[in-house]
Design a protein around this motif. Sequence first.
Motif, PDB file in Angstrom:
ATOM      1  N   VAL A 192      38.784 154.854  51.699  1.00 54.84           N
ATOM      2  CA  VAL A 192      38.682 155.076  50.295  1.00 54.84           C
ATOM      3  C   VAL A 192      37.782 156.081  49.842  1.00 54.84           C
ATOM      4  CG1 VAL A 192      39.225 152.647  49.698  1.00 54.84           C
ATOM      5  CG2 VAL A 192      36.781 153.309  49.798  1.00 54.84           C
ATOM      6  N   LEU A 193      38.161 156.941  49.003  1.00 51.12           N
ATOM      7  CA  LEU A 193      37.345 158.137  48.481  1.00 51.12           C
ATOM      8  C   LEU A 193      37.180 158.032  46.926  1.00 51.12           C
ATOM      9  CD1 LEU A 193      39.765 159.303  50.524  1.00 51.12           C
ATOM     10  CD2 LEU A 193      38.347 161.302  50.228  1.00 51.12           C
ATOM     11  N   ALA A 194      35.988 158.305  46.307  1.00 52.39           N
ATOM     12  CA  ALA A 194      35.696 158.385  44.902  1.00 52.39           C
ATOM     13  C   ALA A 194      34.840 159.263  44.556  1.00 52.39           C
ATOM     14  CB  ALA A 194      35.243 157.030  44.477  1.00 52.39           C
ATOM     15  N   ASP A 195      34.963 160.022  43.426  1.00 53.77           N
ATOM     16  CA  ASP A 195      34.000 160.803  42.888  1.00 53.77           C
ATOM     17  C   ASP A 195      33.215 159.976  41.867  1.00 53.77           C
ATOM     18  OD1 ASP A 195      34.707 162.668  44.691  1.00 53.77           O
ATOM     19  OD2 ASP A 195      36.123 163.733  43.077  1.00 53.77           O
ATOM     20  N   VAL A 196      31.807 159.896  41.991  1.00 53.23           N
ATOM     21  CA  VAL A 196      31.120 158.894  41.023  1.00 53.23           C
ATOM     22  C   VAL A 196      29.865 159.749  40.637  1.00 53.23           C
ATOM     23  CG1 VAL A 196      32.064 156.915  42.315  1.00 53.23           C
ATOM     24  CG2 VAL A 196      30.123 157.757  42.964  1.00 53.23           C
ATOM     25  N   LEU A 197      29.341 158.994  39.583  1.00 50.05           N
ATOM     26  CA  LEU A 197      27.743 159.182  39.007  1.00 50.05           C
ATOM     27  C   LEU A 197      27.051 158.088  39.943  1.00 50.05           C
ATOM     28  CD1 LEU A 197      28.385 160.122  35.359  1.00 50.05           C
ATOM     29  CD2 LEU A 197      27.769 161.511  37.152  1.00 50.05           C
ATOM     30  N   LEU A 198      25.687 158.469  40.203  1.00 53.56           N
ATOM     31  CA  LEU A 198      24.741 157.640  40.744  1.00 53.56           C
ATOM     32  C   LEU A 198      23.640 157.306  39.655  1.00 53.56           C
ATOM     33  CD1 LEU A 198      24.804 158.743  44.448  1.00 53.56           C
ATOM     34  CD2 LEU A 198      26.374 156.984  43.324  1.00 53.56           C
ATOM     35  N   ALA A 199      23.360 155.968  39.682  1.00 51.61           N
ATOM     36  CA  ALA A 199      22.143 155.611  38.854  1.00 51.61           C
ATOM     37  C   ALA A 199      20.837 156.078  39.690  1.00 51.61           C
ATOM     38  CB  ALA A 199      22.225 154.040  38.527  1.00 51.61           C
ATOM     39  N   GLU A 200      20.786 155.914  40.983  1.00 51.87           N
ATOM     40  CA  GLU A 200      19.999 156.081  41.789  1.00 51.87           C
ATOM     41  C   GLU A 200      20.235 157.122  42.774  1.00 51.87           C
ATOM     42  OE1 GLU A 200      19.063 152.415  44.045  1.00 51.87           O
ATOM     43  OE2 GLU A 200      19.968 151.127  42.264  1.00 51.87           O
ATOM     44  N   VAL A 228      32.003 159.788  47.443  1.00 57.52           N
ATOM     45  CA  VAL A 228      31.799 158.788  48.343  1.00 57.52           C
ATOM     46  C   VAL A 228      32.999 158.202  49.288  1.00 57.52           C
ATOM     47  CG1 VAL A 228      31.369 156.197  48.303  1.00 57.52           C
ATOM     48  CG2 VAL A 228      30.304 157.631  46.509  1.00 57.52           C
ATOM     49  N   ILE A 229      32.972 158.147  50.602  1.00 60.90           N
ATOM     50  CA  ILE A 229      33.956 157.944  51.225  1.00 60.90           C
ATOM     51  C   ILE A 229      33.467 156.750  52.170  1.00 60.90           C
ATOM     52  CG2 ILE A 229      35.360 158.629  53.580  1.00 60.90           C
ATOM     53  CD1 ILE A 229      34.594 161.451  52.760  1.00 60.90           C
ATOM     54  N   GLY A 230      34.452 155.516  52.012  1.00 62.90           N
ATOM     55  CA  GLY A 230      34.209 154.355  52.651  1.00 62.90           C
ATOM     56  C   GLY A 230      35.264 153.771  53.494  1.00 62.90           C
ATOM     57  N   TRP A 231      34.986 152.849  54.431  1.00 60.51           N
ATOM     58  CA  TRP A 231      36.024 152.143  55.058  1.00 60.51           C
ATOM     59  C   TRP A 231      35.676 150.702  55.637  1.00 60.51           C
ATOM     60  CZ3 TRP A 231      36.041 150.517  60.232  1.00 60.51           C
ATOM     61  CH2 TRP A 231      37.006 149.734  60.744  1.00 60.51           C
ATOM     62  N   HIS A 232      36.410 149.857  55.548  1.00 65.65           N
ATOM     63  CA  HIS A 232      36.094 148.630  55.749  1.00 65.65           C
ATOM     64  C   HIS A 232      37.277 148.079  56.836  1.00 65.65           C
ATOM     65  CE1 HIS A 232      35.395 143.908  55.488  1.00 65.65           C
ATOM     66  NE2 HIS A 232      34.197 144.275  55.491  1.00 65.65           N
ATOM     67  N   GLU A 247      35.538 147.693  44.840  1.00 68.66           N
ATOM     68  CA  GLU A 247      35.922 147.748  46.223  1.00 68.66           C
ATOM     69  C   GLU A 247      35.102 148.759  47.124  1.00 68.66           C
ATOM     70  OE1 GLU A 247      39.619 148.991  49.558  1.00 68.66           O
ATOM     71  OE2 GLU A 247      39.765 148.992  47.213  1.00 68.66           O
ATOM     72  N   ILE A 248      34.988 150.080  46.461  1.00 68.75           N
ATOM     73  CA  ILE A 248      34.037 151.134  46.956  1.00 68.75           C
ATOM     74  C   ILE A 248      32.538 150.688  46.726  1.00 68.75           C
ATOM     75  CG2 ILE A 248      33.408 153.353  46.789  1.00 68.75           C
ATOM     76  CD1 ILE A 248      36.086 153.999  45.321  1.00 68.75           C
ATOM     77  N   LYS A 249      31.985 149.864  45.763  1.00 77.33           N
ATOM     78  CA  LYS A 249      30.804 149.528  45.771  1.00 77.33           C
ATOM     79  C   LYS A 249      30.507 148.554  46.824  1.00 77.33           C
ATOM     80  CE  LYS A 249      29.442 149.987  40.770  1.00 77.33           C
ATOM     81  NZ  LYS A 249      29.298 148.988  39.592  1.00 77.33           N
ATOM     82  N   GLU A 250      31.378 147.636  47.006  1.00 78.25           N
ATOM     83  CA  GLU A 250      31.150 146.553  48.168  1.00 78.25           C
ATOM     84  C   GLU A 250      30.920 147.019  49.640  1.00 78.25           C
ATOM     85  OE1 GLU A 250      33.671 142.726  50.108  1.00 78.25           O
ATOM     86  OE2 GLU A 250      34.505 143.869  48.352  1.00 78.25           O
ATOM     87  N   ILE A 251      32.077 148.190  49.782  1.00 73.70           N
ATOM     88  CA  ILE A 251      32.009 148.953  51.153  1.00 73.70           C
ATOM     89  C   ILE A 251      30.358 149.480  51.534  1.00 73.70           C
ATOM     90  CG2 ILE A 251      32.895 150.613  52.532  1.00 73.70           C
ATOM     91  CD1 ILE A 251      35.576 150.019  51.403  1.00 73.70           C
ATOM     92  N   THR A 252      30.101 150.257  50.420  1.00 78.40           N
ATOM     93  CA  THR A 252      28.887 150.999  50.278  1.00 78.40           C
ATOM     94  C   THR A 252      27.585 150.028  50.450  1.00 78.40           C
ATOM     95  OG1 THR A 252      29.739 152.510  48.768  1.00 78.40           O
ATOM     96  CG2 THR A 252      27.639 152.537  49.294  1.00 78.40           C
ATOM     97  N   ARG A 253      27.664 148.796  49.839  1.00 82.55           N
ATOM     98  CA  ARG A 253      26.716 147.919  50.022  1.00 82.55           C
ATOM     99  C   ARG A 253      26.623 147.283  51.480  1.00 82.55           C
ATOM    100  NH1 ARG A 253      28.008 146.325  44.548  1.00 82.55           N
ATOM    101  NH2 ARG A 253      29.314 144.873  45.500  1.00 82.55           N
ATOM    102  N   PHE A 260      23.892 152.350  44.949  1.00 79.88           N
ATOM    103  CA  PHE A 260      23.080 153.514  44.308  1.00 79.88           C
ATOM    104  C   PHE A 260      23.610 153.152  42.878  1.00 79.88           C
ATOM    105  CE2 PHE A 260      23.264 154.536  48.682  1.00 79.88           C
ATOM    106  CZ  PHE A 260      21.916 155.122  49.119  1.00 79.88           C
ATOM    107  N   GLY A 261      24.047 152.176  42.320  1.00 78.21           N
ATOM    108  CA  GLY A 261      24.494 152.043  40.971  1.00 78.21           C
ATOM    109  C   GLY A 261      25.535 153.103  40.544  1.00 78.21           C
ATOM    110  N   MET A 262      26.659 153.141  41.068  1.00 73.69           N
ATOM    111  CA  MET A 262      27.509 154.164  41.255  1.00 73.69           C
ATOM    112  C   MET A 262      28.518 153.571  40.134  1.00 73.69           C
ATOM    113  SD  MET A 262      30.004 153.412  44.353  1.00 73.69           S
ATOM    114  CE  MET A 262      29.136 153.888  45.356  1.00 73.69           C
ATOM    115  N   HIS A 263      28.730 154.791  39.069  1.00 73.17           N
ATOM    116  CA  HIS A 263      29.502 154.237  37.930  1.00 73.17           C
ATOM    117  C   HIS A 263      30.478 155.302  37.546  1.00 73.17           C
ATOM    118  CE1 HIS A 263      26.683 156.865  35.109  1.00 73.17           C
ATOM    119  NE2 HIS A 263      25.793 156.276  36.327  1.00 73.17           N
ATOM    120  N   ASP A 264      31.124 155.214  36.344  1.00 73.44           N
ATOM    121  CA  ASP A 264      32.148 156.411  35.914  1.00 73.44           C
ATOM    122  C   ASP A 264      32.830 157.268  37.018  1.00 73.44           C
ATOM    123  OD1 ASP A 264      31.416 155.954  33.167  1.00 73.44           O
ATOM    124  OD2 ASP A 264      29.453 156.694  33.382  1.00 73.44           O
TER     125      ASP A 264
END
Length: 513
Positions: A192-200, A228-232, A247-253, A260-264
């Motif tokens: 999975v790929l995403a372009d996000v803003l991060l709170a942290e 963000v690039i992730g795989w589970h 889904e991307i948040k879960e993989i990152t965690r 990192f508080g990813m959003h938007d």
Amino acid sequence: MNGTTGSTQRNDHDRGVIVVGAGPTGLLLAGDLAEAGIPVTLLEKRRHGISNLSRAFVVHARTLEQLDARGLADELEAKGQRLDRLRLFDRLALDLSTLPSRFKHLLVLPQYEIETALERRAVEAGVHFAYETEVTGLTQDGEEVTVEVRGPDGSAATRRAAYVVGTDGLRSAVREAIGQPFPGRSVIRSVVLADVLLAEQPETLLTVNAVGDAFAFIAPFGDGYYRVIGWHRGRDVPDSEPVDLEEIKEITRLALGRDFGMHDARWMSRFHSDERQAPQYRVGRVFLAGDAAHVHTPAGGQGMNTGLQDAASLSWKLAAVLDGHAPEGLLNTYQTERHPVGKAVLRSSGGIVRLAMAKRPWTLAARAALTALLGVACPVRAKVVGQVTGIGYAYPAPRGAHPLTGKRVPDVALHDGRRLYEALRGGKFVLITAADTEIEPGDRKDRLTTAHWTTDRRTALLVRPDGYAAWASDAPDEATIEDALTTATGPASAVGRRSAGAERVGTAHDGGN
């Protein structure tokens, strides 16, 4: 940027070489050819416009050297961020600060920035761009290649050239048209790929880690967004399956311990990662480069870099043959030089992925052993760093050749204040000799520049336009040097000329492109 011609006209921008695919590899290759005076057309099925949805974020030292030889490295370095350690997975990072290069680091820079600079250079050099033009077929004979295309309005057209280079990616129409298989397999599905803003903000410029079931990578775009690039391991679904931010948040965690508080998210997608390589990079008058020739896992950030180095190897050879300064057989060296490199990159990137995703006891033990070995064994570490950065690759040399032949030449200082990679600009060979050896380019000044060492070194060294040693001698005389120059650059009296095939080719029916 689309030109328009009549149905029977021949135009300079349709003679010489057709490059298919306006990614980084195609743009560098086309720009090189145009700067050498070769008529070149670049076909691209997408609309004009460089996407910021980049997958590549790492520019390695050898690629920076090639960009330096084109006057682009300093500009791009100013836009990116330097990193002198490349983390492959937890507790394993490669120290780049001791690289034998001007660029003792990797550059974190989105691919679209590379494409923007290369496109500008290609336009300035006179490349003819034909966007929204899709290759639908290809035939060739001993003198030319005929390319069938479909234009923006859906009409059919035919283009001809002396040579064609397919830089059109994983699903290459050129590769399919010449019947080249693409053996290999999908290594990782449902990335999975995403372009996000991060709170942290992450603590490091490139944030990457893998555990037994998950992998995540975070890199900055420079505009406030992060890729963000992730795989589970347990999420094996088709590429068409929708992606959501949870889904991307879960993989990152799982992989990094937090999200990192990813959003938007402004863009999300899913893809699979293949390991494939075409058996032949050349079939007659058609060549493959970049992802059309080889695809790798993202590990180590080697994909775009390998493609750009393919282009640097092929461009000067095509120019030399088309200008009549080299025999057509020179083009065979593209296969013998670049295919082994592509194979090695498949092995190294695949090995990194398998170790990063280690879960079984024996693979975890292998990863621990490698981490320990790279921490203490300088020769092993240097080899791994050389492969990942591209600095360590050399090309085959004839039996009995000087040990430097085929080796990458570092950016040495020259007597006139230039660096070697400044002298290479313009696609010329560079002959470096002792201060008391005077060799003038003469009739070769269009393809050769001469310089002296700044030290008392006596070796004569002839450097190819791509920065590798073509020839060297520790006890040269004028006759020996002249023989080497004739072999590498053609006779001094040779006048640049296009091959008959290049002069014959043109547009048979252009369909508005």
